[in-house]
Design a protein around this motif. Structure first.
Motif, PDB file in Angstrom:
ATOM      1  N   ALA A 154      55.285  39.092  33.653  1.00 54.48           N
ATOM      2  CA  ALA A 154      53.952  38.576  33.960  1.00 54.48           C
ATOM      3  C   ALA A 154      53.462  37.715  32.810  1.00 54.48           C
ATOM      4  O   ALA A 154      53.812  37.945  31.647  1.00 54.48           O
ATOM      5  CB  ALA A 154      52.962  39.717  34.211  1.00 54.48           C
ATOM      6  N   GLY A 155      52.630  36.742  33.144  1.00 55.11           N
ATOM      7  CA  GLY A 155      51.973  35.948  32.127  1.00 55.11           C
ATOM      8  C   GLY A 155      50.817  36.717  31.527  1.00 55.11           C
ATOM      9  O   GLY A 155      50.114  37.460  32.220  1.00 55.11           O
ATOM     10  N   MET A 191      38.718  36.805  30.930  1.00 60.41           N
ATOM     11  CA  MET A 191      39.862  37.535  30.396  1.00 60.41           C
ATOM     12  C   MET A 191      40.020  38.890  31.075  1.00 60.41           C
ATOM     13  O   MET A 191      41.145  39.350  31.328  1.00 60.41           O
ATOM     14  CB  MET A 191      39.713  37.708  28.884  1.00 60.41           C
ATOM     15  N   THR A 192      38.902  39.524  31.397  1.00 60.62           N
ATOM     16  CA  THR A 192      38.969  40.795  32.119  1.00 60.62           C
ATOM     17  C   THR A 192      39.589  40.597  33.493  1.00 60.62           C
ATOM     18  O   THR A 192      40.440  41.392  33.932  1.00 60.62           O
ATOM     19  CB  THR A 192      37.569  41.407  32.249  1.00 60.62           C
ATOM     20  N   TRP A 193      39.173  39.544  34.189  1.00 60.49           N
ATOM     21  CA  TRP A 193      39.748  39.253  35.512  1.00 60.49           C
ATOM     22  C   TRP A 193      41.251  38.992  35.393  1.00 60.49           C
ATOM     23  O   TRP A 193      42.041  39.536  36.180  1.00 60.49           O
ATOM     24  CB  TRP A 193      39.050  38.046  36.132  1.00 60.49           C
ATOM     25  N   CYS A 194      41.649  38.201  34.414  1.00 56.86           N
ATOM     26  CA  CYS A 194      43.073  37.896  34.230  1.00 56.86           C
ATOM     27  C   CYS A 194      43.861  39.160  33.889  1.00 56.86           C
ATOM     28  O   CYS A 194      44.988  39.350  34.363  1.00 56.86           O
ATOM     29  CB  CYS A 194      43.255  36.854  33.129  1.00 56.86           C
ATOM     30  N   ALA A 195      43.280  40.026  33.066  1.00 52.92           N
ATOM     31  CA  ALA A 195      43.954  41.270  32.706  1.00 52.92           C
ATOM     32  C   ALA A 195      44.137  42.158  33.929  1.00 52.92           C
ATOM     33  O   ALA A 195      45.184  42.807  34.095  1.00 52.92           O
ATOM     34  CB  ALA A 195      43.153  42.007  31.632  1.00 52.92           C
ATOM     35  N   GLU A 196      43.140  42.199  34.791  1.00 53.52           N
ATOM     36  CA  GLU A 196      43.232  43.038  35.981  1.00 53.52           C
ATOM     37  C   GLU A 196      44.335  42.566  36.925  1.00 53.52           C
ATOM     38  O   GLU A 196      45.137  43.378  37.407  1.00 53.52           O
ATOM     39  CB  GLU A 196      41.883  43.072  36.698  1.00 53.52           C
ATOM     40  N   VAL A 197      44.402  41.258  37.188  1.00 54.80           N
ATOM     41  CA  VAL A 197      45.436  40.785  38.117  1.00 54.80           C
ATOM     42  C   VAL A 197      46.825  40.920  37.493  1.00 54.80           C
ATOM     43  O   VAL A 197      47.797  41.217  38.189  1.00 54.80           O
ATOM     44  CB  VAL A 197      45.173  39.332  38.584  1.00 54.80           C
ATOM     45  N   GLY A 199      47.755  43.251  35.324  1.00 52.63           N
ATOM     46  CA  GLY A 199      48.116  44.661  35.354  1.00 52.63           C
ATOM     47  C   GLY A 199      48.582  45.111  36.723  1.00 52.63           C
ATOM     48  O   GLY A 199      49.571  45.854  36.846  1.00 52.63           O
ATOM     49  N   VAL A 200      47.902  44.667  37.768  1.00 49.28           N
ATOM     50  CA  VAL A 200      48.303  45.020  39.133  1.00 49.28           C
ATOM     51  C   VAL A 200      49.674  44.430  39.449  1.00 49.28           C
ATOM     52  O   VAL A 200      50.522  45.087  40.066  1.00 49.28           O
ATOM     53  CB  VAL A 200      47.241  44.523  40.134  1.00 49.28           C
ATOM     54  N   PHE A 201      49.900  43.206  39.015  1.00 48.98           N
ATOM     55  CA  PHE A 201      51.165  42.506  39.260  1.00 48.98           C
ATOM     56  C   PHE A 201      52.317  43.225  38.562  1.00 48.98           C
ATOM     57  O   PHE A 201      53.384  43.471  39.162  1.00 48.98           O
ATOM     58  CB  PHE A 201      51.030  41.076  38.763  1.00 48.98           C
ATOM     59  N   LEU A 202      52.129  43.587  37.300  1.00 50.49           N
ATOM     60  CA  LEU A 202      53.177  44.299  36.556  1.00 50.49           C
ATOM     61  C   LEU A 202      53.438  45.684  37.138  1.00 50.49           C
ATOM     62  O   LEU A 202      54.586  46.109  37.267  1.00 50.49           O
ATOM     63  CB  LEU A 202      52.782  44.428  35.089  1.00 50.49           C
ATOM     64  N   ARG A 237      45.964  44.110  25.920  1.00 51.65           N
ATOM     65  CA  ARG A 237      46.093  45.575  25.963  1.00 51.65           C
ATOM     66  C   ARG A 237      45.700  46.091  27.346  1.00 51.65           C
ATOM     67  O   ARG A 237      46.379  46.954  27.921  1.00 51.65           O
ATOM     68  CB  ARG A 237      45.218  46.203  24.881  1.00 51.65           C
ATOM     69  N   GLN A 238      44.601  45.586  27.873  1.00 53.99           N
ATOM     70  CA  GLN A 238      44.141  46.021  29.191  1.00 53.99           C
ATOM     71  C   GLN A 238      45.167  45.699  30.272  1.00 53.99           C
ATOM     72  O   GLN A 238      45.385  46.501  31.189  1.00 53.99           O
ATOM     73  CB  GLN A 238      42.808  45.341  29.522  1.00 53.99           C
ATOM     74  N   ALA A 239      45.808  44.541  30.160  1.00 54.57           N
ATOM     75  CA  ALA A 239      46.802  44.147  31.160  1.00 54.57           C
ATOM     76  C   ALA A 239      47.992  45.090  31.187  1.00 54.57           C
ATOM     77  O   ALA A 239      48.629  45.278  32.242  1.00 54.57           O
ATOM     78  CB  ALA A 239      47.271  42.717  30.885  1.00 54.57           C
TER      79      ALA A 239
END
Length: 357
Positions: A154-155, A191-197, A199-202, A237-239
């Motif tokens: 994931a990116g 950044m929170t939105w990007c981390a959420e997507v 994390g779900v992807f990974l 970290r969140q991702a």
């Protein structure tokens, strides 16, 4: 606390738990240095180019059978110690409903760049059900790989955010870095939105069978250490949190973090909570290990430019990389970035055979 993977997962069944790659990522130096290549699946392989005729990049990534076949091609050809899931950094954006496409000769291009707090607030949530093609592709691939581990991909949030704000590739990411400082609240929300997507992807890849996961930050090298630490690292970290404690027995899925031009950020990238740090070609691995405190495995860092050099020159180079990699607890031989499109595939096969001999 370890969250158990499905009973059929390759780590849970033991198929990949003792593989050279998983051992190295976990800090246990195997007898032979494992090797794989970033972008090993793709344009350098004639079988890939033949398969992709008439199919757009993002369509190929979302066709489970095609994505699986592309992922498997370099394993068959080169005999590498791992497969890396064939995908693209912007796939999570597309699955979330963001209008994005890969333009040949340009790269990812977004129809509507994200430049304001209102733009960020309008970003759609990623429905986990949209990840069904990803999970299916991983499952098909893992069934074919046997004891060879698959690495999820994931990116990182900053790289996704940079594309979203810039609207496409950029050399300096002025718009993205500008938003970071001009509207910190909007930046943090992005950044929170990007981390959420991410994390779900990974997580979808790991639960479907990936034995490791790599977070790839293409553009983090354009940041100062202060900006990375305060405005980017928390999102990285969140991702990783959704996959951080997934495992089997006493072993969790190892996590890898790699960035381009990130020699000054290595320790901060480690500190987001990963097992292994990837290093590009700009600094020697022994120096990278010193900057990391000698405590974590490293991955890298053959200069991709040398793949076109005469074999004696290339051999001397990767021998030096292997030697310097002994400074770390463990080493996974790789490139310092991706395989160039015009690389002779036989050169990659020869490197793998040399390391195995």
């Amino acid at each position: 606390m370890i969250t158990a993977l499905p009973d059929t997962h390759p780590l849970a069944t033991g198929r990949t738990a003792d593989s050279a790659l998983v051992r190295a990522y976990s800090g246990d130096r195997p007898e032979k240095t494992p090797v794989w290549f970033m972008r090993q699946a793709g344009r350098s392989l004639p079988e890939y180019r033949e398969l992709r005729v008439g199919t757009r990049m993002l369509d190929a990534c979302l066709d489970p059978a095609m994505a699986s076949e592309i992922t498997l091609q370099p394993v068959r050809r080169h005999g590498v110690d791992a497969a890396i899931f064939f995908s693209d950094i912007v796939i999570p954006l597309k699955l979330a409903g963001v209008a994005v496409d890969i333009v040949p000769g340009t790269g990812p291009v977004l129809e509507h760049p994200v430049r304001t707090a209102a733009d960020v607030a309008a970003l759609p949530a990623l429905d986990p059900e949209s990840l069904a093609p990803i999970a299916e592709a991983v499952a098909i691939t893992v069934a074919e790989l046997g004891n060879t581990p698959l690495i999820g991909f994931a990116g990182a949030p900053f790289t996704l955010a940079a594309y979203l704000v810039e609207g496409g590739p950029s050399k300096d990411h002025i718009a993205a870095r500008g938003l970071m400082h001009a509207d910190p609240e909007a930046w943090d929300a992005l950044m929170t939105w990007c981390a959420e997507v991410t994390g779900v992807f990974l997580r979808a890849q790991v639960l479907a069978g990936a034995s490791a996961a790599q977070l790839f930050d293409s553009w983090a090298g354009g940041l100062s250490l202060a900006d990375y630490t305060s405005r980017v690292a928390p999102a990285s970290r969140q991702a990783l949190d959704p996959v951080r404690n997934l495992g089997a027995g006493n072993r969790t899925v190892p996590l890898v973090h790699f960035g381009v031009g990130t020699g000054e950020l290595l320790a901060a990238m480690r500190d987001v909570g990963v097992d292994t740090v990837g290093v590009d070609w700009r600094i020697p691995l022994d120096e990278a290990s010193r900057r990391l405190g000698g405590t974590v495995p490293v991955q890298g860092n053959i200069d991709p430019a040398l793949l076109s050099a005469p074999w004696p020159v290339l051999e001397a180079h990767f021998r030096d990389v292997l030697q310097r990699g002994t400074a770390a607890p463990a080493h996974v031989l790789n490139l310092g970035h991706g395989v160039p499109p015009d690389t002779n595939p036989d050169v990659l096969t020869r490197i793998v055979e040399f390391v195995a001999s």
